[in-house]
Design a protein around this motif. Structure first.
Motif, mmCIF file in Angstrom:
data_model
loop_
_atom_site.group_PDB
_atom_site.id
_atom_site.type_symbol
_atom_site.label_atom_id
_atom_site.label_comp_id
_atom_site.label_asym_id
_atom_site.label_seq_id
_atom_site.Cartn_x
_atom_site.Cartn_y
_atom_site.Cartn_z
ATOM 1 N N ASP A 60 -27.096 31.914 -50.923
ATOM 2 C CA ASP A 60 -27.653 31.551 -52.227
ATOM 3 C C ASP A 60 -29.048 32.161 -52.334
ATOM 4 O O ASP A 60 -30.019 31.620 -51.793
ATOM 5 C CB ASP A 60 -27.705 30.024 -52.363
ATOM 6 C CG ASP A 60 -28.205 29.570 -53.727
ATOM 7 O OD1 ASP A 60 -28.604 30.430 -54.536
ATOM 8 O OD2 ASP A 60 -28.203 28.351 -53.972
ATOM 9 N N ARG A 493 -23.407 29.295 -49.860
ATOM 10 C CA ARG A 493 -22.533 28.476 -50.691
ATOM 11 C C ARG A 493 -21.172 29.137 -50.840
ATOM 12 O O ARG A 493 -21.025 30.357 -50.711
ATOM 13 C CB ARG A 493 -23.157 28.241 -52.062
ATOM 14 C CG ARG A 493 -23.354 29.489 -52.899
ATOM 15 C CD ARG A 493 -24.041 29.155 -54.204
ATOM 16 N NE ARG A 493 -24.215 30.346 -55.032
ATOM 17 C CZ ARG A 493 -24.841 30.362 -56.199
ATOM 18 N NH1 ARG A 493 -25.373 29.242 -56.664
ATOM 19 N NH2 ARG A 493 -24.950 31.475 -56.889
ATOM 20 N N THR A 496 -18.363 30.605 -56.592
ATOM 21 C CA THR A 496 -18.453 29.870 -57.845
ATOM 22 C C THR A 496 -17.062 29.461 -58.295
ATOM 23 O O THR A 496 -16.126 30.261 -58.277
ATOM 24 C CB THR A 496 -19.107 30.738 -58.926
ATOM 25 O OG1 THR A 496 -20.402 31.128 -58.476
ATOM 26 C CG2 THR A 496 -19.225 29.975 -60.242
#
Length: 625
Positions: A60, A493, A496
């Motif tokens: 990130d 992360r 999305t």
């Protein structure tokens, strides 16, 4: 009990959680301690971490994460306060940070005093020394506990101070800090901060915080292995245990492990024992306090302990891990991984004294030291996994037999010296073993926990971290991995669109409590005086441009000259190491080598590291004794 912590047996039927590593499976948010659990199993349950999602993990880049200072401690993740999700990070500059868990910006920051410069210590390899070990948080009181090594006068006076801070504001809680120098005593032994280092993570068990201590690299001074326990509600109530002999440090990153009732630590080598065992090379079981009964049920020592002592081959190379293996006899176990490259499994209900272990096996081709292991359970069985001293991440299966056996599962080449951790989507399925190539390739890596097949390979240029430190480990929370490095906390992360579940209950049951012997008074022999090793602080070579950057640090162990070499850059699978222009070894160790020279007189040594194939070489690094 806080509302997000529910006994495991009450939620198994509803949520399908499984007991892992003998302690718990957490479908949790808060990461309050080293390796997530008191057992030090290193397991994180997060339904978002499927293998397909994990393969596309990315850093990130919008997460700031800027801090100040070198980092050897694992970060923590805490929710439920006025600031939203926070990351707690600590540094060797004695800085404590609360960062926003989403943006990485600073919410609050505290400095707990001047750290101690290495030049004011007899030996060591951390400069300066401040907060080294991973803190622990008590969610009920929202208190953060940590050990800070401080000096009020630039280095002459040295103190280990155990702090309790409000995790939401950083304010020091009333009655803290505790000055360990004045508070800790065991029989006739008093605590001396100048020779004690706190490398191992803190533990919180039954309303007491436990802190373990070793020495500095080089074994200088009359140090002991210590465990200090402080009542978190009455910090003037301090108890302690120490090895009777000089030495016996508790070195591993995981520090104190627990089954929820008793504490387990593993000690290193001792000195000048006269052949009488006095606390070293052992797994020690401590009752609340800490109290040690001195009975064989509460310690295990290998029969060749004196030989291990004499060769500095610590049984306590890696911190203790608590493991349950259903169907095995015995099934309630504790694991030690030694510098002798052996894994030892012991019955934690009855450690047995000086005797053979329940099971042992040679599990590595290189030294095991400093790290934390992990333990996890899948449909295929119960495993433990670890990173050895620079070459591989390896997993072994513990058989459900009488007695349990240790069977090789898989091994993958992996540079660095990181402590692994594990993700699983529900407690047993989709288990992935993660590790960072600390002081190696400085990237995250993920492996199928049953087979070792690569799940995540470290990604592209954005996934490279800098300033990673040996033995450190990452954490998992809400579909993210966080990792602490010098001056920076990194966040990774999942892609999305990957759902990040909101946990409904935190399954955090303690392991089955082990039987507790009744304390009896045990006479404590007085150790003979031990000579203090003299360490020579030597300069690190200044890097020059080139493919490989080399640093060297010299010190003395009981008068014998030793040099630690570390290097980074474009390195082939093997390197040649030259001392004073003569090749001394060809090694596949990625970025780390210890040259035990053995001489005692004044001497100067010049080193270079060269790719064995291309012979492109590093800068020169010179050490003078």
């Amino acid at each position: 009990m806080p509302e997000d912590r529910i006994r495991l047996r009450s939620v198994v039927a509803v949520f399908g959680f499984a007991v892992l590593g003998g302690v718990q499976a957490d479908a949790q948010v808060n990461v309050t301690q080293e390796h997530n659990n008191p057992s030090r199993d290193g397991v994180y349950v997060d339904a978002a971490f499927t293998p397909s999602a994990a393969a596309n993990l990315t850093r990130d880049l919008n997460f700031n994460g800027t801090i100040s200072g070198n980092v050897y401690a694992q970060p923590l993740y805490i929710e439920g306060g006025p600031n939203g999700p926070v990351i707690i990070a600590v540094t060797e500059s004695n800085n404590v940070y609360a960062l926003n868990g989403t943006t990485g910006t600073v919410i609050w920051q505290r400095n707990l005093g001047t750290p101690v410069p290495l030049s004011f210590l007899g030996c060591g390899n951390i400069d300066p020394v401040g907060i080294t070990s991973t803190p622990v948080v008590d969610l009920a009181s929202r208190a953060l506990f940590l050990d800070a090594f401080t000096t009020p006068d630039g280095g002459t006076t040295k103190k280990h101070l155990i702090f309790s801070l409000n995790v939401d504001t950083g304010a020091t809680n009333p009655g803290w800090p505790v000055d360990v120098n004045t508070a800790a005593h065991y029989n006739s032994i008093t605590f001396a901060s100048a020779v004690q280092e706190d490398r191992g993570a803190l533990a919180l068990v039954g309303g007491r915080v436990y802190v373990a201590y070793s020495a500095y690299v080089g074994d200088c001074g009359n140090y002991h292995g210590w465990v200090v326990g402080v009542d978190i509600n009455s910090p003037s109530n301090v108890m302690a245990w120490a090895t009777t002999a000089i030495g016996g440090g508790i070195w591993g990153h995981g520090g104190v492990a627990s089954d929820g009732t008793n504490m387990f630590v593993v000690t290193g080598n001792t000195f000048n024992t006269g052949g009488n065992w006095m606390g070293g090379e052992a797994i020690i079981r401590l009752q609340a306090g800490p109290i040690w009964t001195g009975q064989p049920t509460d310690y295990w020592v290998p029969t060749n302990w004196l030989s291990l002592d004499n060769s500095d081959t610590d049984v306590g190379g890696v911190s203790a891990t608590v493991i349950d293996v259903p169907g095995a006899t015995p099934s309630q176990l504790v694991l030690a991984l030694g510098k002798d490259r052996n894994a030892y499994l012991l019955n934690r209900n009855n450690l047995g004294g000086i005797t053979a272990p329940v099971t042992q096996a040679s599990v590595s081709g290189t030294t095991l030291r400093g790290t934390s292991a992990v333990t996890y359970r899948t449909s295929q069985g119960t495993y433990f996994a670890f990173h050895d001293d620079g070459n591989a991440v390896t997993a072994y299966k513990i058989t459900a037999t009488n007695p349990p056996g240790i069977v090789s599962a898989w091994s993958m080449g992996q540079s660095g010296r990181g402590s692994p951790w594990v993700t699983t989507t529900d407690g047993t399925n989709n288990a992935i073993v993660w590790v960072a190539g600390v002081q190696g390739d400085q990237r995250l890596h993920g492996y199928n926990a049953d087979t070792g097949a690569v799940v995540y390979t470290g990604g592209g240029s954005n996934e490279l971290m800098t300033g990673t430190r040996q033995w450190n480990t990452g954490i998992v929370a809400r579909g993210r991995i966080y990792f602490g490095a010098d001056n920076k906390v990194y966040a990774f992360r999942l892609p999305t669109g990957t759902p990040t579940p909101t946990p409904t209950a935190t399954a955090t049951a303690t392991a089955t409590a082990t039987a507790t012997a009744t304390p009896t008074s045990t006479p404590t022999p007085t150790p003979p005086p031990s000579p203090t090793p003299t360490a020579t602080v030597t300069p690190t070579a200044t890097p020059t441009p080139g493919q490989i950057i080399l640093t060297a640090r010299g010190y003395k162990v009981r008068g014998q000259q030793t040099v630690d070499l570390s290097w980074s850059g474009a390195i082939s699978s093997n390197v040649d190491i030259y001392r004073n222009g003569v090749r001394i070894v060809t090694t596949a160790n990625d970025g780390l080598y210890t040259d035990s020279i053995g001489g005692r007189g004044h001497a100067t040594y010049t080193y270079q590291v060269c790719n064995a194939g291309t012979q492109s070489c590093s800068n020169q690094a010179t050490v003078t004794f």
